[in-house]
Design an enzyme around this catalytic site. Structure first.
Site, PDB file in Angstrom:
ATOM      1  N   SER A 157       0.739  -1.280  -0.085  1.00 18.75           N
ATOM      2  CA  SER A 157       0.166   0.119   0.053  1.00 18.75           C
ATOM      3  C   SER A 157       0.680   1.242  -0.011  1.00 18.75           C
ATOM      4  CB  SER A 157      -0.880   0.083   1.370  1.00 18.75           C
ATOM      5  OG  SER A 157      -2.010  -0.808   0.759  1.00 18.75           O
ATOM      6  N   LYS A 176       0.160   3.932  -2.492  1.00 18.75           N
ATOM      7  CA  LYS A 176      -0.783   5.039  -2.647  1.00 18.75           C
ATOM      8  C   LYS A 176      -0.006   6.308  -2.406  1.00 18.75           C
ATOM      9  CE  LYS A 176      -4.511   2.282  -0.865  1.00 18.75           C
ATOM     10  NZ  LYS A 176      -3.828   0.666  -0.344  1.00 18.75           N
ATOM     11  N   SER A 234      -5.980   3.724   4.338  1.00 20.89           N
ATOM     12  CA  SER A 234      -5.315   3.015   3.241  1.00 20.89           C
ATOM     13  C   SER A 234      -6.551   2.164   2.353  1.00 20.89           C
ATOM     14  CB  SER A 234      -4.238   2.104   3.644  1.00 20.89           C
ATOM     15  OG  SER A 234      -3.569   1.601   2.834  1.00 20.89           O
ATOM     16  N   LYS A 286       2.998   6.702   5.052  1.00 20.62           N
ATOM     17  CA  LYS A 286       2.192   5.550   4.490  1.00 20.62           C
ATOM     18  C   LYS A 286       2.723   4.107   4.839  1.00 20.62           C
ATOM     19  CE  LYS A 286      -1.632   4.108   2.693  1.00 20.62           C
ATOM     20  NZ  LYS A 286      -1.321   3.081   3.534  1.00 20.62           N
TER      21      LYS A 286
END
Length: 406
Positions: free
Chosen positions: A80, A83, A140, A246
């Site tokens: 993730s 992102k 997320s 993140k």
């Protein structure tokens, strides 16, 4: 008398041996001390961090200086942390004005069908761009990522093309995206170093931190399907100064975290990939941040927004426009090291032609220490330089001609 002389000679030789022995052992002691100090310094220079992770990277965000590198160019699945690029393109679209924070985004069937981390969007459900950003940055949400990709570019496929184009624009040679979420996919990879560069680009949009720094929030508050958002990055709450960025996890990628924190004007970006557990991911990321802040100082040589010089504007409403720094001109040094004999060099275009936009690049500001380049930053127009009207140009030309005749 001869015995006395022999005795005295013997005593002198004995004392000389003692002095020599003392000097010898003192010298050996000093040598061992220097060797020990050299060993400590060498250990500090080559200190190994994040031993339990696959790769790690530390960058100072403003200067781009690399403070630590472990396998940082190894191609790995980012999960993730993908992102970060998704968020970058959304923030660019907001800056361009092609989308607005209060725009309503309708969830497609495809977006609603995303598995993994999600905010449980239903097909046809509407949320604002602002709410979708919270869903991506805090929880997320894969569904929110796809919904926003479709809204920005029309389809997720077109958005992915934009992601890869942006990677090339940033000079990333070891990054390829196949989706906007980081869900497992063949030929979907990046590196710790490339993720730091993408994060650096994202952090130029300071308002993104309003989302990534949230530890908790709510979507659909007060409704039956109210959703409690809790940040997947616990360092936001547990490490002083952390305000992003993140996390990422898949079975293939293991536990990853790109973190950022600011202290004393210095913003650090750390990237950790391939930890065995969330606990290890958080601990190792904190160690990377500790290393950066405890061993380095941030020195500002010229401040963002400072007027450096001015440039002539051809055919402009104003004849000159001030030139300024878009970012701080700064350098990061190991603690204790001082800067000496600093000289600066301004390189600017002779003129610009109107119309010219605010922040158009027109030169560079360089700083040297003892003849060695320390840092170089872009110089930009402080204000817009609109074109002059025909009347203004005529009057200016007439004034010039009159001045020459006189």
């Amino acid at each position: 008398m001869e015995k006395i002389h022999l005795y005295l000679i013997g005593r002198c030789l004995s004392l000389r041996r003692k002095v020599l022995n003392k000097s010898f052992f003192l010298g050996i002691g000093m040598l061992l001390m220097f060797i020990h100090v050299d060993h400590l310094l060498a250990k500090e220079e080559t200190e190994e961090l994040a031993n339990e992770a696959t790769s790690a990277f530390i960058m100072e965000a403003d200067t781009g200086q690399i403070l630590y590198n472990k396998n940082a160019e190894e191609k790995l699945p980012p999960a993730s942390m993908t992102k970060i690029m998704t968020l970058l393109l959304i923030m660019e679209s907001l800056e361009e004005g092609s989308i607005e924070l209060d725009d309503k985004v309708t969830t497609s069937k495809r977006a609603a069908s995303m598995g993994g981390s999600q905010i449980f969007l239903e097909e046809g459900e509407e949320m604002t761009v602002d709410e979708m950003l919270k869903g991506i940055a805090v929880a997320s949400g894969n569904d929110a990522s796809v919904a926003m990709a479709e809204y920005v570019a029309g389809t997720e496929e077109k958005f992915i093309d934009k992601m890869n184009e942006k990677a090339k624009e940033l000079g990333l040679e070891n990054t390829t995206f196949q989706n906007t979420t980081g869900l497992p996919s063949d030929d979907h990879y990046t590196t710790a170093q490339d993720l730091a560069v993408i994060s650096q680009a994202l952090l130029r949009y300071e308002n993104v931190l309003e989302y990534t720094s949230l530890y908790e929030d709510y979507l659909r508050e007060g409704k039956e399907n109210e959703f409690w958002l809790v940040n997947t990055n616990p360092l936001v709450r547990h490490y002083n100064g952390v305000d992003g960025l993140k996390t990422g996890f898949t079975k293939e990628a293991k536990y990853n975290l790109t973190a950022t924190a600011e202290k004393d004007g210095m913003r650090i970006i750390t990237v950790l990939m391939g930890a065995e557990s969330p606990k290890e991911r958080n601990r190792l990321s904190a160690e990377l941040l500790d290393f950066a802040f405890q061993n380095h100082d941030y020195h500002v040589l010229a401040e963002k927004g400072e007027d450096i010089t001015e440039v002539t504007v051809e055919k402009g409403k104003q004849s000159v426009v001030p030139i300024t720094l878009r970012q701080n001109a700064a350098v990061v040094l190991r603690k204790g090291r001082q800067l000496n004999d600093i000289k600066r060099k301004v390189i600017v275009s002779d003129s610009v032609t109107a119309p010219a936009k605010q922040h158009d690049e027109v030169g560079t500001l360089q700083f040297y220490e003892n003849g060695e380049l320390l840092t170089e930053k872009s110089l930009v127009l402080k204000d817009e330089a609109p074109s002059a009207s025909w009347a203004v140009l005529f009057k200016r030309t007439l004034s010039t001609m009159t001045g020459k005749l006189s």
